[in-house]
Motif scaffolding. Structure first.
Motif: not given
Length: 255
Positions: A29-37, A193-204, A217-223
């Motif tokens: 699976k793909i785990l995406g890390l997001i957050g500000p600089n 950095h791109d939240l839409n790309l993270a939501s589109l391509f990441c499993d979590e 968690g899943t993009p839908e539950s977290v973002m």
């Protein structure tokens, strides 16, 4: 087989950069890390592949602490793609990608057909076959990033770690690289950095803020709109696009 962190901490200059983070990359699976600089994303990635040593906590690969594994073993399992990589050495594109074969070859082994096949396949997957003999330093920033992703693919890892893999890429190559990563079918952790790309391509998704894990968690539950406002300080509206996918719209005042 999986890569995980448990209560991991790391500090620099008297400041806690990664503060008690616990997360787990699910196999395949793909785990995406997001957050500000400055939220600790890049530092956490380097801790996960042992480029930095944790101050406390533990990073494990297949439930074994990575500090107990040899560098050679790790190199055959983990590949890391940095946000930017520079060199003044006169290397060709194929020379850079060939470096990815190092963990699979002994010091005295000759270059084999299997090695060359792996290099050619990696270049083809990032659409850089026609740059095979071009000098690396003559490439654009986006092209250099694609070559380094090819180097990682030539390594044939089972876990792939990427720090902003779409940096410096135009939208076409952002989508093609992330689609490629999505189709690899290997365990992947990447900062975006791109939240839409993270939501589109990441499993979590794992959200970092000031070194701490805010949610995972899943993009839908977290973002959610509330979390994005709290962590990133921007107002958004999340809607369903015509494709049925979620789209994050940034709400800004008219110019």
């Amino acid at each position: 087989m999986t890569l995980a962190a448990r209560d991991v901490c790391w500090s620099a200059g008297g400041r806690m950069i990664v503060d008690g983070v616990t997360l787990r990359a699910e196999p395949g699976k793909i785990l995406g890390l997001i957050g500000p600089n400055g939220s600790g994303k890049s530092s956490l990635l380097r801790l996960l592949c042992r480029l930095r040593k944790v101050a406390s906590g533990v990073v494990t690969l297949d439930d074994r602490e990575i500090g107990t594994l040899s560098r050679h073993h790790l190199a055959r399992r983990l590949a890391f793609v940095e946000q930017q990589a520079t060199t003044e050495i006169q290397l060709s594109v194929c020379d850079v990608v060939r470096l990815g074969r190092t963990p699979h070859r002994s010091a005295l082994a000759s270059w084999a057909a299997a090695d060359e096949d792996a290099v050619e396949a990696a270049l083809a997957r990032v659409d850089m076959t026609d740059r095979h003999d071009q000098f690396w330093h003559t490439l654009s920033g986006g092209e250099r990033q694609r070559v380094h992703i090819a180097r990682a693919l030539a390594q044939m890892p089972s876990e792939l770690i990427l720090d902003e893999p779409t940096n410096h890429l135009d939208i076409q190559h952002q989508l093609s690289i992330l689609t490629l990563i999505r189709r690899l079918g290997i365990t992947c952790i990447m900062a975006l950095h791109d939240l839409n790309l993270a939501s589109l391509f990441c499993d979590e998704i794992a959200v970092l803020h000031e070194g701490k894990l805010v949610d995972a968690g899943t993009p839908e539950s977290v973002m959610t709109e509330a979390l994005i406002q709290r962590v990133f300080g921007v107002a958004v509206a999340i809607r369903r696009a015509a494709s049925g996918r979620r789209h994050i719209e940034y709400l800004i005042e008219p110019f």
